[in-house]
Design a protein around this motif. Structure first.
Motif, PDB file in Angstrom:
ATOM      1  N   LYS A 198       0.593  -1.126   0.110  1.00  0.00           N
ATOM      2  CA  LYS A 198       0.055  -0.217   0.170  1.00  0.00           C
ATOM      3  C   LYS A 198       0.973   1.354   0.100  1.00  0.00           C
ATOM      4  O   LYS A 198       0.653   2.318  -0.758  1.00  0.00           O
ATOM      5  CB  LYS A 198      -1.014   0.045   1.291  1.00  0.00           C
ATOM      6  CG  LYS A 198      -1.744   1.115   1.451  1.00  0.00           C
ATOM      7  CD  LYS A 198      -3.023   1.271   0.327  1.00  0.00           C
ATOM      8  CE  LYS A 198      -4.099   2.251   0.846  1.00  0.00           C
ATOM      9  NZ  LYS A 198      -3.414   3.711   0.930  1.00  0.00           N
ATOM     10  N   GLN A 199       2.025   1.480   0.698  1.00  0.00           N
ATOM     11  CA  GLN A 199       2.960   2.372   0.960  1.00  0.00           C
ATOM     12  C   GLN A 199       3.663   2.865  -0.433  1.00  0.00           C
ATOM     13  O   GLN A 199       3.521   3.738  -0.953  1.00  0.00           O
ATOM     14  CB  GLN A 199       4.003   2.355   1.853  1.00  0.00           C
ATOM     15  CG  GLN A 199       4.828   3.396   2.131  1.00  0.00           C
ATOM     16  CD  GLN A 199       5.803   3.138   3.160  1.00  0.00           C
ATOM     17  OE1 GLN A 199       5.741   2.104   3.840  1.00  0.00           O
ATOM     18  NE2 GLN A 199       6.819   4.234   3.563  1.00  0.00           N
ATOM     19  N   GLU A 200       3.854   1.514  -1.277  1.00  0.00           N
ATOM     20  CA  GLU A 200       4.656   1.759  -2.535  1.00  0.00           C
ATOM     21  C   GLU A 200       3.458   2.272  -3.532  1.00  0.00           C
ATOM     22  O   GLU A 200       3.929   2.909  -4.174  1.00  0.00           O
ATOM     23  CB  GLU A 200       5.024   0.193  -3.078  1.00  0.00           C
ATOM     24  CG  GLU A 200       6.328  -0.240  -2.062  1.00  0.00           C
ATOM     25  CD  GLU A 200       6.770  -1.497  -2.475  1.00  0.00           C
ATOM     26  OE1 GLU A 200       7.775  -1.881  -2.178  1.00  0.00           O
ATOM     27  OE2 GLU A 200       5.962  -2.318  -2.847  1.00  0.00           O
ATOM     28  N   LEU A 257      12.379  12.605  -5.111  1.00  0.00           N
ATOM     29  CA  LEU A 257      11.038  12.306  -4.638  1.00  0.00           C
ATOM     30  C   LEU A 257      10.702  11.117  -3.620  1.00  0.00           C
ATOM     31  O   LEU A 257      10.195  11.433  -2.619  1.00  0.00           O
ATOM     32  CB  LEU A 257      10.040  11.950  -5.993  1.00  0.00           C
ATOM     33  CG  LEU A 257       8.784  11.904  -5.581  1.00  0.00           C
ATOM     34  CD1 LEU A 257       8.065  12.967  -5.017  1.00  0.00           C
ATOM     35  CD2 LEU A 257       7.915  11.511  -6.839  1.00  0.00           C
ATOM     36  N   SER A 258      11.575   9.904  -3.734  1.00  0.00           N
ATOM     37  CA  SER A 258      11.436   8.903  -3.079  1.00  0.00           C
ATOM     38  C   SER A 258      11.961   9.291  -1.536  1.00  0.00           C
ATOM     39  O   SER A 258      11.473   8.854  -0.455  1.00  0.00           O
ATOM     40  CB  SER A 258      12.249   7.851  -3.672  1.00  0.00           C
ATOM     41  OG  SER A 258      13.525   7.980  -3.680  1.00  0.00           O
ATOM     42  N   ASN A 259      13.199  10.125  -1.706  1.00  0.00           N
ATOM     43  CA  ASN A 259      13.640  10.666  -0.144  1.00  0.00           C
ATOM     44  C   ASN A 259      12.773  11.339   0.346  1.00  0.00           C
ATOM     45  O   ASN A 259      12.409  11.444   1.590  1.00  0.00           O
ATOM     46  CB  ASN A 259      15.064  11.130  -0.427  1.00  0.00           C
ATOM     47  CG  ASN A 259      16.079  10.535  -1.083  1.00  0.00           C
ATOM     48  OD1 ASN A 259      16.086   9.195  -0.871  1.00  0.00           O
ATOM     49  ND2 ASN A 259      17.202  10.818  -1.889  1.00  0.00           N
ATOM     50  N   PRO A 312      -3.258  10.145  -1.211  1.00  0.00           N
ATOM     51  CA  PRO A 312      -3.209   9.524  -2.363  1.00  0.00           C
ATOM     52  C   PRO A 312      -4.549   8.911  -2.955  1.00  0.00           C
ATOM     53  O   PRO A 312      -4.468   8.833  -4.326  1.00  0.00           O
ATOM     54  CB  PRO A 312      -2.030   8.438  -2.311  1.00  0.00           C
ATOM     55  CG  PRO A 312      -1.134   9.175  -1.056  1.00  0.00           C
ATOM     56  CD  PRO A 312      -2.268   9.692  -0.319  1.00  0.00           C
ATOM     57  N   SER A 313      -4.983   8.126  -2.175  1.00  0.00           N
ATOM     58  CA  SER A 313      -6.361   7.700  -2.426  1.00  0.00           C
ATOM     59  C   SER A 313      -7.392   8.449  -3.005  1.00  0.00           C
ATOM     60  O   SER A 313      -8.506   8.040  -3.763  1.00  0.00           O
ATOM     61  CB  SER A 313      -6.778   6.718  -1.537  1.00  0.00           C
ATOM     62  OG  SER A 313      -7.334   7.523  -0.175  1.00  0.00           O
ATOM     63  N   PHE A 371       3.728   5.731  -5.702  1.00  0.00           N
ATOM     64  CA  PHE A 371       3.842   5.652  -7.242  1.00  0.00           C
ATOM     65  C   PHE A 371       2.873   6.628  -7.547  1.00  0.00           C
ATOM     66  O   PHE A 371       3.080   7.425  -8.500  1.00  0.00           O
ATOM     67  CB  PHE A 371       3.408   4.264  -7.611  1.00  0.00           C
ATOM     68  CG  PHE A 371       3.292   4.270  -9.226  1.00  0.00           C
ATOM     69  CD1 PHE A 371       4.439   4.362 -10.014  1.00  0.00           C
ATOM     70  CD2 PHE A 371       2.151   4.390  -9.746  1.00  0.00           C
ATOM     71  CE1 PHE A 371       4.285   4.270 -11.588  1.00  0.00           C
ATOM     72  CE2 PHE A 371       1.852   4.253 -10.919  1.00  0.00           C
ATOM     73  CZ  PHE A 371       3.083   4.386 -11.907  1.00  0.00           C
ATOM     74  N   ARG A 372       1.512   6.742  -6.924  1.00  0.00           N
ATOM     75  CA  ARG A 372       0.489   7.455  -7.368  1.00  0.00           C
ATOM     76  C   ARG A 372       0.870   9.077  -7.239  1.00  0.00           C
ATOM     77  O   ARG A 372       0.748   9.937  -8.117  1.00  0.00           O
ATOM     78  CB  ARG A 372      -0.699   7.613  -6.192  1.00  0.00           C
ATOM     79  CG  ARG A 372      -1.541   5.844  -6.671  1.00  0.00           C
ATOM     80  CD  ARG A 372      -2.967   6.314  -6.017  1.00  0.00           C
ATOM     81  NE  ARG A 372      -3.680   5.064  -6.086  1.00  0.00           N
ATOM     82  CZ  ARG A 372      -3.592   4.036  -5.435  1.00  0.00           C
ATOM     83  NH1 ARG A 372      -2.959   3.974  -4.122  1.00  0.00           N
ATOM     84  NH2 ARG A 372      -4.208   3.098  -5.533  1.00  0.00           N
ATOM     85  N   VAL A 373       1.610   9.433  -6.019  1.00  0.00           N
ATOM     86  CA  VAL A 373       2.159  10.736  -6.040  1.00  0.00           C
ATOM     87  C   VAL A 373       3.435  10.992  -6.864  1.00  0.00           C
ATOM     88  O   VAL A 373       3.171  12.267  -7.507  1.00  0.00           O
ATOM     89  CB  VAL A 373       2.668  10.913  -4.549  1.00  0.00           C
ATOM     90  CG1 VAL A 373       3.553  12.370  -4.217  1.00  0.00           C
ATOM     91  CG2 VAL A 373       1.529  10.785  -3.457  1.00  0.00           C
ATOM     92  N   ALA A 374       4.267  10.103  -7.146  1.00  0.00           N
ATOM     93  CA  ALA A 374       5.217  10.480  -8.139  1.00  0.00           C
ATOM     94  C   ALA A 374       4.798  10.801  -9.494  1.00  0.00           C
ATOM     95  O   ALA A 374       5.305  11.495 -10.397  1.00  0.00           O
ATOM     96  CB  ALA A 374       6.237   9.381  -8.004  1.00  0.00           C
TER      97      ALA A 374
END
Length: 253
Positions: A3-5, A249-251, A42-43, A9-12
């Motif tokens: 779920k976190q990944e 972004l991931s950081n 994100p949802s 991804f949605r945000v990125a």
């Protein structure tokens, strides 16, 4: 994918889409943050009014472009979702065999890269007078699903009037030997003036209307042109910036 990944991804993807397509800025290494409240959950990203966001940023870009033109900046960079304007324009003219029925939505789904290139080439040939078989025409309002075609026709001849205004705008650009890019702006100014007359609102004085036309044409006579692309150095810099973007972004997430 956890779920976190999925959320990451949605945000990125959303940041990438906004920064490169929906609302690109003039700098490759800069991204606006005025929509980041939509990324908090994100949802719920799909519930954000992205249409209003894109149109607001596009209007801001148009305002800046007008300021650049009035300041005699000859090659300003166009920001905002210029793809929307391209689709709106190409889908509102009649490029003969390349015309598409307005029976699928969103309209952009019908505009592949190759089809857009063909339509642009056909429109340019027509506008330059290279196509002797037909004139540049606005699409028949009956076959068009855009707001401009849905306006009520007070005397049954609105589409014919718009067509005459468009052809006059093209002819004026030819006559004055200015780029055909100016025809669109001349058309909008003249169509707005005609709408003022038809609606019974206070009509601008003829001298005001002429001043608007002159203000549109003057920059083109001084060498103004749109800058649709960036040079090779800028392109390399943009690619380098995008290569660093995912890790940054991931950081941040």
């Amino acid at each position: 994918m956890s779920k976190q990944e999925e959320d990451a991804f949605r945000v990125a993807f959303d940041v990438f889409a906004v920064s490169t397509l929906l609302s690109p800025s003039a700098k490759h290494d800069y991204a606006s943050i005025d929509y980041w409240n939509a990324l908090e959950d994100p949802s719920s990203i799909s519930k954000y009014d992205w249409s209003e966001f894109v149109m607001t940023r596009l209007l801001d870009a148009v305002t800046k472009l007008k300021q650049d033109v009035s300041s005699s900046i000859k090659s300003p960079i166009i920001t905002g979702c210029s793809l929307f304007l391209q689709v709106l324009y190409l889908d509102s003219i009649d490029p003969d065999v390349l015309s598409m029925k307005h029976n699928s939505f969103p309209r952009i789904r019908d505009f592949s890269y190759d089809r857009m290139r063909l339509m642009i080439a056909a429109e340019q040939n027509c506008a330059r007078g290279n196509d002797n078989t037909r004139d540049c025409k606005i699409r028949d309002a009956v076959d068009c699903r855009y707001h401009w075609a849905a306006q009520p026709e007070r005397d049954g001849s609105r589409s014919g009037c718009l067509l005459a205004i468009w052809e006059s705008s093209v002819a004026m650009a030819h006559l004055l030997k200015i780029p055909m890019e100016a025809a669109g702006s001349l058309f909008i100014a003249a169509a707005d003036f005609q709408d003022q007359i038809n609606s019974g609102l206070r009509v601008s004085e003829p001298i005001e209307f002429m001043s608007v036309l002159v203000s549109i044409m003057l920059p083109y006579t001084n060498g103004f042109n749109y800058q649709f692309s960036i040079d090779d150095d800028d392109n390399k810099a943009a690619e380098a910036g995008l290569a660093k973007f995912p890790s940054t972004l991931s950081n941040g997430l």
